[in-house]
Structure formats: structure tokens, C-alpha cells
Write a protein that holds these residues in place. Structure first.
Motif, mmCIF file in Angstrom:
data_model
loop_
_atom_site.group_PDB
_atom_site.id
_atom_site.type_symbol
_atom_site.label_atom_id
_atom_site.label_comp_id
_atom_site.label_asym_id
_atom_site.label_seq_id
_atom_site.Cartn_x
_atom_site.Cartn_y
_atom_site.Cartn_z
ATOM 1 N N LEU A 480 2.678 -3.152 -8.463
ATOM 2 C CA LEU A 480 2.201 -2.087 -9.333
ATOM 3 C C LEU A 480 3.392 -1.297 -9.863
ATOM 4 C CD1 LEU A 480 -0.432 -0.521 -10.266
ATOM 5 C CD2 LEU A 480 -0.024 0.977 -8.294
ATOM 6 N N PRO A 481 3.520 -1.122 -11.161
ATOM 7 C CA PRO A 481 4.615 -0.314 -11.697
ATOM 8 C C PRO A 481 4.622 1.075 -11.064
ATOM 9 C CG PRO A 481 3.495 -1.451 -13.483
ATOM 10 C CD PRO A 481 2.672 -1.672 -12.257
ATOM 11 N N GLY A 482 5.772 1.482 -10.554
ATOM 12 C CA GLY A 482 5.901 2.788 -9.928
ATOM 13 C C GLY A 482 5.583 2.813 -8.449
ATOM 14 N N HIS A 485 7.919 4.857 -6.491
ATOM 15 C CA HIS A 485 8.083 6.259 -6.897
ATOM 16 C C HIS A 485 8.259 7.142 -5.652
ATOM 17 C CE1 HIS A 485 6.952 10.235 -8.555
ATOM 18 N NE2 HIS A 485 7.388 9.747 -9.705
ATOM 19 N N TYR A 603 -6.025 0.027 -10.651
ATOM 20 C CA TYR A 603 -4.737 0.717 -10.595
ATOM 21 C C TYR A 603 -3.853 0.210 -11.734
ATOM 22 C CZ TYR A 603 -6.367 1.514 -5.795
ATOM 23 O OH TYR A 603 -7.108 1.849 -4.693
ATOM 24 N N GLU A 604 -3.257 1.135 -12.485
ATOM 25 C CA GLU A 604 -2.395 0.745 -13.606
ATOM 26 C C GLU A 604 -0.925 1.012 -13.325
ATOM 27 O OE1 GLU A 604 -4.191 2.464 -17.272
ATOM 28 O OE2 GLU A 604 -4.654 0.346 -17.621
ATOM 29 N N ARG A 605 -0.568 2.244 -12.942
ATOM 30 C CA ARG A 605 0.839 2.544 -12.658
ATOM 31 C C ARG A 605 0.929 3.903 -11.976
ATOM 32 N NH1 ARG A 605 -0.026 3.801 -17.956
ATOM 33 N NH2 ARG A 605 0.793 5.816 -18.736
ATOM 34 N N ASP A 607 3.609 7.277 -11.892
ATOM 35 C CA ASP A 607 4.797 7.916 -12.460
ATOM 36 C C ASP A 607 4.766 9.394 -12.094
ATOM 37 O OD1 ASP A 607 2.951 9.118 -14.189
ATOM 38 O OD2 ASP A 607 3.368 7.721 -15.835
#
Length: 679
Positions: A480-482, A485, A603-605, A607
Motif C-alpha cells: 500500500l502506498p505510504g 509513513h 485501502y488506497e494510500r 499520507d
């Protein structure tokens, strides 16, 4: 000196007591449990092994699972009955096996009433239970009188089969209990209305059993000391019933807590130890016969404290005798530190029963399976390496060493426990400390060579006949992008204390681990240990005086120290896979603390703005959070396996290393013990 001191420590618990015309060797009863062993092939042999093992462990009285006194009272279509004298006589070998070991055995007589999962179930009034789809038929006067006679006949059948007595089940919301309270008894005849009439049914049952079986037959009556339902009994009514039951001929009053439909937990790990002792004390103050305290008593220290305080005369423990059948014997011999303690998880006892499986125990796989295991030392010891000191590794090492194998246990961390060290962080689950204590003690007792803080390499494993890979699991990081984080933490980091969560938290994943993390984040530690804090949370009167012992709504909201939202990708109910007997507690506890749940999300990302998701209707949404906790599954830790196989080393994977499921200590310990037995 140590053994003498420990024996003196438990002097009251281990002292004899008079009950009726019998002198009991100590003050501990193995309480009744549904086992379903009677439905198994070779059922008598399995029951003999089960009960005799606990008699060898020196429980003064063993109470069987419930036998119905007639066809209407069976708990389910396969429920055991004792209304046929010929069938009852088949139980004689069980009685003889227990008595040969010095214990008494009593058959519990249980009429399920409106809890019976059968067409034609009966009750004092035709009110359906919220946990049963069948609406009961209201009993006629003739039905009631016949049922009283059925109880007496069933007791006589038990006596003829060799039982020393019976326990008459008058609590937990079963038929007798249904007659005693207005919650379920709406009758206007001589069996309902005022307390005198509502108490008539149990009193006449006890009187009939005494008249039928004579003065030497032990009668235990299990009285509901706190109904925990609206319309339940007031303490004055409970005391009055206790006196009537004593006068009718009972020798012992055992105390039951809560109905099965109650919204207050009574025996699972969220309930503090000894939470119900004052309910037993109320009953004891009313009568002169021995009174038994029960529920969430799992150590000899607590049992002794309850007895010496005067809250009760005896102690009933059921599941602790699954965890360790030799509980009393070990306490007497000064080996209390070797007791395998019940952790009140319910996973292999109640949850097995509710799914139509025979009873067992997470911390003791032998329970209910006694005929499948051996205790004789191996005739061909092997040199065994166990890699990983979690539940599976500890169980393997301890059992293999006990059977005579030469065992070395490698653990990369500086302490044993593995995933148990994470599980124990959830409120109430610090009971796992007892499991860690027990297995650490067994490992030391049987001479396992410990290599703590050492991550085993190929060279370390040279020269072993067999290598067991029990390296467990690691948290799975979603693609998943991030996901890297700074706001993101794994469940392991949160539960271990390596990372602290902020005031607003998102929990990605609503399985067992997700629920444990959420409860860890919103529940104060005192709630799992302090009976008064527990009572306040669940709306229970700590003096057990008012009607039903309830002073508030068990589901009333309780302010949380954090704002927590759980999310899951599936559209199903969050926590659908939780234990049958504990899942409702956890879900209600989170609801009480204001934890929200979103299902069917994508779930997309992640940030700086938070977690970006698509709702189940396709609507995009951003949820801001101080902390985002990943409870998105686990990966098996299988390092070394391929290299060891390439070197023709015999390798076995167990526990999480074999299959990365939820933190499954039940499977891990069972696989470990069975592997050691098979070597």
C-alpha cells in the motif's frame, strides 16, 4: 523447607470438611462441565480416563457434566440423559475408577428448560430465550409434578450406578432457575407469583431426591447467587431460597453466577479473578451447610484467600482441572509453581462445546484426549533442536525433554514467549503470564538447554537428529502506498510498547488481533484486575444485593481515553471469526468504549492527510489519524528450512512457522506436544 511452607500456605484449602454424612479429603470440587465425551466412540473409556486423572489429582468431589432427568430437558438432541436405569448402569465403571483414586463423584442433574435446543422444550412460561430459536411450551401442573418425580428417579438411577451423590442444577438460567425469578416465571398459580411459590419447584425437587435416595446420599444444590438479568432475584430472595433448600435436605450449596443470556461476562478472561466471591459470601451468611464459591478462581493462593476470609467453605473449579488435573495434588506437595494455570480463554473448552466438539484445553492438549497420549519415557532418545521459543517451541521442548530426549531450544530474543508476549498485552490476557511461567518451569525442570538471544544458524544446528522450526510469524505489511509513513505502526510495535499510539487511531484489520489492539488502546488496565472497576464497567452491583445484581445497563457507553476506528475490507460483521463464548464480550466492550467499525472499505494510500479509502458505496474518504495500526495478517517465519532440507536434516515446521494464522496458541501448543509425543 519450601514444600512445608507451601503446604502450610494452603492449609485451609487442603483441610477436610464434613458435608452431610461424608468427610471430604479437602475443600476443592471439580465443577461440572459439558465435555461431549459421552458422544465419542469408546465414550466410557474416555470418560474413565478423564475423570480418573482428575481424581488422581486429588479433587475431593468430581461433578460430571449435566444429565437430563427426562427427554424434555436435554440441552440438544445428543445431550446425555439419566432417566433410563439400564443406561445409567453403564456409568458404573466411571464411578469405580474415581472412587479407587480416593475422590467422590456426583452426577449433575440438569434440565435445560427453555435453553433446550429441541422442539417441545418447556419452561414455566412460554417466553423464548434470546439464545434459542425454539419457543418453550408452558408447563402444566401435571408436567411440573412429573418433572419433580423425574428428578428423584434420575437421582435414584445415579445412586444405583454407583455415584456418591448428585448436583441439582438450579442456576445459569436452566429450568429450575427459570421458576425462581420473575424474568421467566409469569405464572399465577401455585408455582408462580410470590417468592414462596416461585421457590416451590426447587424445594420440592430437593425434598423428593432426599426422600428417594436416603440420608447418606450427597446432595449438592447449585443456586444462582447472581442472575445478572433484569427481573433476577434480590439477595434476600436468594438467601431465603438457600435456607429452604438446606431445610429440604441439601448437604452443600454450590453457587452459580449469571445466566447464559446475560450481557455481563462471568467466566472469560476479561473478568477479574475472584470477582464473584462476595456473591458466595451472601449465600454463606444465610445457611449452616457448606457453601461453595465458583467462577474465575484459578490459583491455590486465591482459593485459600477466599476460604480463610470466610467468604466460602469450599471452592469449585471446572476449567482449571482441564488445564491441570493435578491442581490439588501439586498444591499439597508444595509444587504450586508447577500448576498449569487456566487462562480463561475458553478456546478449546466452551468454544469446542458450542461447535459440537469434545472438550479440550489450550494450555493442556491432553484434556479430554487422555487416551491419545503417553507418559512413558522414550526408549530411543534423540538429539533435538527447537528453533523458536514461542508457544509451539516451548511446548515441544518441554514435552520432548520430559519424555527423555536431549533438547536444545534456540530463541533469538532474550526471553521466551514469542507472540504470547504480544497477546498478553491485551486487557485480561496477561493470564498468558501463567502459561509462560509454567512452560519456562517445565523447560528448566526437564533440563532443556536454553540458547536465549541466539538466532540459530545452519552451523548451530549441525549434529542434531531432528530440527523443529517453531519460529512463528511476523506482521504482514500490505502493498500500500505510504505503508512506511511515520504514522504507521504494526500491531507488534503497539502491543510490545515499542511504539505509543496517539489520541486518534485507525486499526486496519478487524480480526482477532485487530480487536485485541483496539481494546488495548481504549481499556484501562484496572478493568481487567479490579472487581469494583469491572462491576462499574458492566453495571453490576458489587454487593450483589439488588434484583439480578444489576445497577445499570451492561451495554451503557463508557468514555474512552482514545478515539479508535477499526476498518476491514470484507463486508461481513467485524470479529465474525472471534470465539463463540468470548467474541460477544469483546465486541460489546469495544462498543461500550465508542470504537467504530467500517466494513467493505478499499485501502488506497496513506499520507500526511491520513488514510485514503473507498467506502463500500465507492465514495472516497480520507480519515485523519495520529496513528495507523497494521493488523493486516502475518507471514510465516521459515528461514533455514530450505537449507536444512538440502543437507538432509530431518525438519518439522509447527505453529505459526507452518501456517501463519491469527495468534493461534491453541494450535501451536497442541502441535508442539503431539510432535514431541511422536518422536
Amino acid at each position: 523447607m519450601e514444600n512445608t511452607q507451601q503446604r502450610e500456605t494452603f492449609g485451609t484449602m487442603l483441610s477436610p470438611i464434613r458435608a452431610g454424612r461424608r468427610t471430604l479429603r479437602n475443600r476443592v470440587i471439580m465443577g461440572s462441565m459439558h465435555t461431549r465425551l459421552e458422544t465419542e466412540p469408546d465414550s466410557i473409556a474416555k470418560q474413565i480416563a478423564f475423570y480418573a486423572e482428575r481424581a488422581r489429582g486429588e479433587a475431593a468431589i468430581l461433578v460430571t457434566g449435566g444429565f437430563s432427568p427426562n427427554a424434555e430437558g436435554i440441552f440438544d438432541p445428543k445431550g446425555p440423559r439419566i432417566d433410563d436405569p439400564d443406561q445409567a448402569r453403564h456409568l458404573r465403571p466411571i464411578c469405580e475408577a474415581v472412587q479407587a483414586e480416593g475422590s467422590l463423584i456426583c452426577a449433575q442433574l440438569l434440565h435445560a428448560g427453555r435453553y433446550a435446543k429441541i422442539e417441545g422444550c418447556v419452561a414455566p412460561s412460554p417466553i423464548r430465550s434470546p439464545i434459542n430459536r425454539f419457543v418453550p411450551r408452558e408447563m402444566t401442573d401435571a408436567d411440573i409434578r412429573r418433572t419433580i418425580a423425574d428428578f428423584a428417579s434420575a437421582a435414584a438411577n445415579a445412586q444405583a450406578a454407583g455415584f456418591d451423590g448428585v448436583e441439582i442444577m438450579g442456576s445459569e438460567g436452566y429450568l429450575i432457575n427459570e421458576f425462581t425469578v420473575t424474568h421467566t416465571n409469569k405464572r399465577e398459580d401455585g408455582w408462580g407469583g410470590n417468592a414462596e411459590n416461585r421457590h416451590r419447584f426447587p424445594v420440592e425437587i430437593v425434598r423428593a431426591v432426599r426422600e428417594r435416595c436416603g440420608p447418606g446420599f450427597l446432595i449438592i444444590y447449585r443456586i444462582s447467587a447472581a442472575d445478572l438479568v433484569e427481573g433476577g432475584a434480590h439477595s434476600d430472595e436468594i438467601a431465603a431460597l438457600a435456607r429452604k433448600i438446606e431445610a429440604a435436605g441439601a448437604d452443600i450449596l454450590n453457587t452459580g453466577i449469571g445466566w447464559h443470556e446475560s450481557r455481563v461476562p462471568t467466566i472469560a478472561y476479561p473478568v477479574p479473578r475472584g470477582a464473584w466471591r462476595k456473591a458466595a459470601a451472601n449465600v454463606k451468611a444465610a445457611v449452616s451447610i457448606p457453601v461453595v464459591a465458583s467462577n474465575r478462581i484459578n490459583t491455590p493462593e486465591l482459593a485459600e484467600d477466599i476460604l480463610t476470609s470466610g467468604d466460602a467453605d469450599m471452592i469449585s473449579m471446572a476449567r482449571p482441572f482441564l488445564a491441570d488435573p493435578h491442581f490439588v495434588k501439586k498444591a499439597r506437595e508444595g509444587r504450586a509453581n508447577e500448576i498449569n494455570t487456566c487462562i480463561a480463554c475458553n478456546q478449546a473448552c466452551l468454544d469446542f462445546i458450542f461447535s459440537s466438539r469434545p472438550v479440550s484445553c489450550l494450555v493442556n492438549p491432553r484434556a479430554g484426549r487422555e487416551t491419545e497420549f503417553r507418559d512413558t519415557p522414550t526408549e530411543s532418545p534423540s538429539k533435538l533442536a527447537v528453533v523458536g521459543g514461542g508457544a509451539a517451541g516451548m511446548a515441544t521442548a518441554a514435552e520432548a525433554a520430559r519424555l527423555g530426549h536431549d533438547v536444545t531450544l534456540f530463541e533469538a530474543q532474550d526471553k521466551l514467549g514469542g507472540q504470547l508476549n504480544l497477546a498478553r498485552a491485551a486487557p485480561g490476557k496477561d493470564e498468558f503470564d501463567e502459561t509462560l511461567r509454567y512452560y519456562t518451569g517445565q523447560i528448566n525442570k526437564h533440563g532443556v538447554k536454553l540458547r536465549l538471544g541466539q538466532r540459530a544458524g545452519l552451523d548451530d544446528l549441525n549434529g542434531f537428529d531432528h530440527v523443529v522450526i517453531a519460529t512463528g510469524v511476523t506482521p504482514r505489511i500490505p502493498d500500500l502506498p505510504g505503508a512506511d509513513h511515520p504514522s504507521v505502526a504494526t500491531y507488534a510495535e503497539i502491543l510490545s510498547g515499542e511504539r505509543a499510539a496517539g489520541d486518534t487511531v485507525l486499526v486496519m484489520g478487524a480480526g482477532g488481533i485487530g480487536h485485541d489492539v483496539a481494546e488495548f488502546l481504549v481499556t484501562g488496565p484496572a478493568e481487567a484486575h479490579n472487581p469494583d472497576a469491572f462491576c462499574e464497567t458492566w453495571g453490576v452491583d458489587p454487593k450483589f444485593a439488588v434484583s439480578g445484581a444489576l445497577v445499570g445497563d451492561p451495554l451503557a457507553l463508557k468514555p474512552s481515553r482514545r478515539k479508535v476506528v477499526m476498518l476491514q475490507r470484507k463486508n461481513s460483521k467485524p470479529g465474525a471469526g472471534l470465539g463463540v463464548s468470548t467474541g460477544w464480550i469483546l465486541r460489546n466492550a469495544l462498543r461500550k468504549h465508542g470504537v467504530e467499525a467500517l466494513v467493505g472499505v478499499v485501502y488506497e494510500r496513506i499520507d500526511d492527510a491520513g488514510l485514503h479509502i473507498l467506502m463500500d458505496n465507492g465514495e472516497p474518504k480520507v480519515i485523519a489519524a495520529d496513528t495507523i495500526v497494521l493488523c493486516t495478517g502475518q507471514e510465516p517465519e521459515q528461514a533455514l528450512v530450505d537449507e536444512l532440507v538440502a543437507r538432509s536434516v530431518t525438519v518439522t515446521m509447527i505453529g505459526g512457522a507452518k501456517e501463519a494464522a491469527e495468534l493461534d496458541a491453541l494450535r501451536a501448543i497442541d502441535e508442539g506436544v503431539r510432535l514431541a509425543q511422536s518422536l
